[in-house]
Design a protein around this motif. Sequence first.
Motif, PDB file in Angstrom:
ATOM      1  N   ASN A 239       0.833  -1.209   0.000  1.00  0.00           N
ATOM      2  CA  ASN A 239       0.000   0.000   0.000  1.00  0.00           C
ATOM      3  C   ASN A 239       0.868   1.259   0.000  1.00  0.00           C
ATOM      4  N   LEU A 240       2.156   1.110  -0.330  1.00  0.00           N
ATOM      5  CA  LEU A 240       3.078   2.233  -0.224  1.00  0.00           C
ATOM      6  C   LEU A 240       2.976   3.225  -1.376  1.00  0.00           C
ATOM      7  N   ASP A 241       2.145   2.893  -2.381  1.00  0.00           N
ATOM      8  CA  ASP A 241       1.873   3.891  -3.413  1.00  0.00           C
ATOM      9  C   ASP A 241       0.748   4.829  -2.970  1.00  0.00           C
ATOM     10  N   ASN A 242       0.190   4.571  -1.796  1.00  0.00           N
ATOM     11  CA  ASN A 242      -0.809   5.451  -1.196  1.00  0.00           C
ATOM     12  C   ASN A 242      -0.166   6.818  -0.942  1.00  0.00           C
ATOM     13  N   PRO A 243      -0.738   7.908  -1.480  1.00  0.00           N
ATOM     14  CA  PRO A 243      -0.120   9.223  -1.310  1.00  0.00           C
ATOM     15  C   PRO A 243       0.051   9.648   0.150  1.00  0.00           C
ATOM     16  N   ASN A 244      -0.757   9.069   1.039  1.00  0.00           N
ATOM     17  CA  ASN A 244      -0.648   9.446   2.451  1.00  0.00           C
ATOM     18  C   ASN A 244       0.621   8.904   3.117  1.00  0.00           C
ATOM     19  N   PHE A 245       1.237   7.877   2.509  1.00  0.00           N
ATOM     20  CA  PHE A 245       2.531   7.405   3.024  1.00  0.00           C
ATOM     21  C   PHE A 245       3.590   8.480   2.771  1.00  0.00           C
ATOM     22  N   LYS A 246       3.643   8.980   1.551  1.00  0.00           N
ATOM     23  CA  LYS A 246       4.607  10.034   1.216  1.00  0.00           C
ATOM     24  C   LYS A 246       4.329  11.303   2.026  1.00  0.00           C
ATOM     25  N   LYS A 247       3.053  11.630   2.195  1.00  0.00           N
ATOM     26  CA  LYS A 247       2.694  12.838   2.952  1.00  0.00           C
ATOM     27  C   LYS A 247       3.152  12.749   4.407  1.00  0.00           C
ATOM     28  N   THR A 248       3.099  11.548   4.979  1.00  0.00           N
ATOM     29  CA  THR A 248       3.578  11.367   6.353  1.00  0.00           C
ATOM     30  C   THR A 248       5.071  11.637   6.435  1.00  0.00           C
ATOM     31  N   LEU A 249       5.838  11.110   5.470  1.00  0.00           N
ATOM     32  CA  LEU A 249       7.282  11.338   5.463  1.00  0.00           C
ATOM     33  C   LEU A 249       7.584  12.826   5.302  1.00  0.00           C
ATOM     34  N   GLU A 250       6.816  13.503   4.467  1.00  0.00           N
ATOM     35  CA  GLU A 250       7.009  14.951   4.266  1.00  0.00           C
ATOM     36  C   GLU A 250       6.695  15.722   5.543  1.00  0.00           C
ATOM     37  N   LEU A 251       5.662  15.300   6.253  1.00  0.00           N
ATOM     38  CA  LEU A 251       5.309  15.943   7.526  1.00  0.00           C
ATOM     39  C   LEU A 251       6.439  15.796   8.543  1.00  0.00           C
ATOM     40  N   ARG A 252       6.976  14.588   8.669  1.00  0.00           N
ATOM     41  CA  ARG A 252       8.071  14.349   9.613  1.00  0.00           C
ATOM     42  C   ARG A 252       9.286  15.200   9.270  1.00  0.00           C
ATOM     43  N   MET A 253       9.621  15.264   7.987  1.00  0.00           N
ATOM     44  CA  MET A 253      10.775  16.063   7.554  1.00  0.00           C
ATOM     45  C   MET A 253      10.548  17.552   7.808  1.00  0.00           C
ATOM     46  N   LYS A 254       9.358  18.032   7.490  1.00  0.00           N
ATOM     47  CA  LYS A 254       9.041  19.454   7.676  1.00  0.00           C
ATOM     48  C   LYS A 254       9.150  19.852   9.151  1.00  0.00           C
ATOM     49  N   MET A 255       8.559  19.045  10.036  1.00  0.00           N
ATOM     50  CA  MET A 255       8.527  19.418  11.447  1.00  0.00           C
ATOM     51  C   MET A 255       9.905  19.364  12.095  1.00  0.00           C
ATOM     52  N   GLU A 256      10.727  18.366  11.683  1.00  0.00           N
ATOM     53  CA  GLU A 256      12.067  18.268  12.282  1.00  0.00           C
ATOM     54  C   GLU A 256      13.079  19.190  11.621  1.00  0.00           C
ATOM     55  N   LYS A 257      13.091  19.240  10.292  1.00  0.00           N
ATOM     56  CA  LYS A 257      14.167  19.951   9.581  1.00  0.00           C
ATOM     57  C   LYS A 257      13.854  21.427   9.330  1.00  0.00           C
ATOM     58  N   GLU A 258      12.589  21.748   8.987  1.00  0.00           N
ATOM     59  CA  GLU A 258      12.231  23.134   8.671  1.00  0.00           C
ATOM     60  C   GLU A 258      11.730  23.888   9.907  1.00  0.00           C
ATOM     61  N   ASP A 259      10.676  23.365  10.506  1.00  0.00           N
ATOM     62  CA  ASP A 259      10.092  24.052  11.662  1.00  0.00           C
ATOM     63  C   ASP A 259      10.939  23.887  12.922  1.00  0.00           C
ATOM     64  N   LYS A 260      11.723  22.813  12.975  1.00  0.00           N
ATOM     65  CA  LYS A 260      12.530  22.475  14.157  1.00  0.00           C
ATOM     66  C   LYS A 260      11.667  22.437  15.425  1.00  0.00           C
ATOM     67  N   SER A 261      10.452  21.893  15.236  1.00  0.00           N
ATOM     68  CA  SER A 261       9.491  21.821  16.334  1.00  0.00           C
ATOM     69  C   SER A 261       9.364  20.417  16.919  1.00  0.00           C
ATOM     70  N   ALA A 262      10.054  19.446  16.307  1.00  0.00           N
ATOM     71  CA  ALA A 262      10.034  18.069  16.792  1.00  0.00           C
ATOM     72  C   ALA A 262      11.431  17.682  17.261  1.00  0.00           C
ATOM     73  N   VAL A 263      11.502  16.950  18.368  1.00  0.00           N
ATOM     74  CA  VAL A 263      12.792  16.471  18.882  1.00  0.00           C
ATOM     75  C   VAL A 263      13.512  15.714  17.766  1.00  0.00           C
ATOM     76  N   PRO A 264      14.775  16.039  17.491  1.00  0.00           N
ATOM     77  CA  PRO A 264      15.498  15.362  16.404  1.00  0.00           C
ATOM     78  C   PRO A 264      15.550  13.843  16.592  1.00  0.00           C
ATOM     79  N   TYR A 265      15.354  13.137  15.488  1.00  0.00           N
ATOM     80  CA  TYR A 265      15.398  11.673  15.507  1.00  0.00           C
ATOM     81  C   TYR A 265      16.758  11.184  16.014  1.00  0.00           C
ATOM     82  N   ALA A 266      17.818  11.864  15.600  1.00  0.00           N
ATOM     83  CA  ALA A 266      19.170  11.468  16.023  1.00  0.00           C
ATOM     84  C   ALA A 266      19.309  11.528  17.535  1.00  0.00           C
TER      85      ALA A 266
END
Length: 457
Positions: A239-266
């Motif tokens: 089910n990984l061609d589901n657009p919501n899978f990609k959108k989730t990854l984009e959300l995680r990247m945006k919040m950690e890398k751009e907004d810096k509002s999420a505790v870094p995964y590292a």
Amino acid sequence: MTKRMWTGLAASGLALSVLAGCGAGGGNSQQAAGGDAGKKGDVNLRLYTYGTESAYNWKKTLSAFEEKNPGIKVELVQLSEKGDTQEAMKKLDLAAASGETMDILMFSDPASYAQRIGLGMAAPLDDYIAKEGYKENEEYKVDTSLNGKVYSLPGKFNSWYVLLNKNQLDEAGLPVPKDWTWDQFAEYAKKLTKGDGASKRYGTYFHGPQGGGWTEYMKLMMENQPENADFLKADGTSNLDNPNFKKTLELRMKMEKEDKSAVPYADMISQKLNYRTQFYNQSASMILIGSWMNAELGGTDTMPLNFNLAVAPFPKNNASDPTGIAPVATDYVSVAAGSKHKDEAYKFVRWYTTEGQLVQGKNVPAWNKVKSEDVGKIIDTILSSTKNPEKVDKASLVATMTASKASQIVPTVSYQAEISKALNEEFEKMILGKQDVNATVKSSQDRVNQIIASNKK
């Protein structure tokens, strides 16, 4: 059973457990109800669980069962003092490999459950269910069937929600959300983030994926959909061609890398961070987590609550989407395949997943006979065992729990853990800057398709 699964687990000796059957008991066991294992002639059942006393109220629960079922004693085998499910599964595998006597097994997630069913660790319950005259998927809110058979009954009904530090919300001038989207969640996280360096307070903390587990955090925008809410479809295809899978990854990247509002995964990985400490120590203002936390919301001896806490529903993708659909966790309670007392073990499993849940008083049950209007009473009972129940916004908790519902259940596959591990590895490459979102989606699709193909009979 696939050759790949045997190869991976036989190395640790787990495969021997299927052949060994019952052996001499051992391990770190304790008689939860107190005293010895029972009078001569009693049937003694060994229950292997990751659940701690504080989270599961075992002494009271097992005593109630034994009082109602004279002649049956239940011995608790505690697999993790911290309630760490990954540690517990490792110890369970070792116990099985060494031939310990097992009667009742508890699994915490679909992947762990499916993997060990594939190894023959649990007995099918279909004959017992047919004899009793009910249908598992009608009797319970969670369908635990696997490959057309039922190998467990579900205990708790733990939908996911968002825990909020209400003091920090008030400070930022933000109301407790009653219905919201991921865009609003991200906006809240930005407004709640404060400070810099070691003392920085983040808007949120994501506790996964890690170690092939906690993969809920890789499919956030899939899990709130009525259908196709998982990595695989009901027919077993990707089910990984589901657009919501990609959108989730984009959300995680945006919040950690751009907004810096999420505790870094590292930081999560290197410092071995835990969601409880991140939230209760006020290092993160919001956490997405399962409602197994109900039993701890008002604080415990080890994790006191020093602020006012509120609860919000799992965010939606779009404002027009239905409210309350969220990932649901349960305890998969099984009869061990090697048990010499399967009838008595099933009697416990059935009791525990119905009226035993009410006796335990720690979770909203998956049993359908519990009506929605009773949820408030159950939550009162749950919160009363915490240190500061008055600090919990009960109205927001009851409203969230009442509105919660599961998406259509996708049957787990025996190689679920293999898929989770591969997806976790691809996510790490992305979040640590080794590949972009598009490459992550492509690699994830390729690897999952290969795993599916290699496991086809």
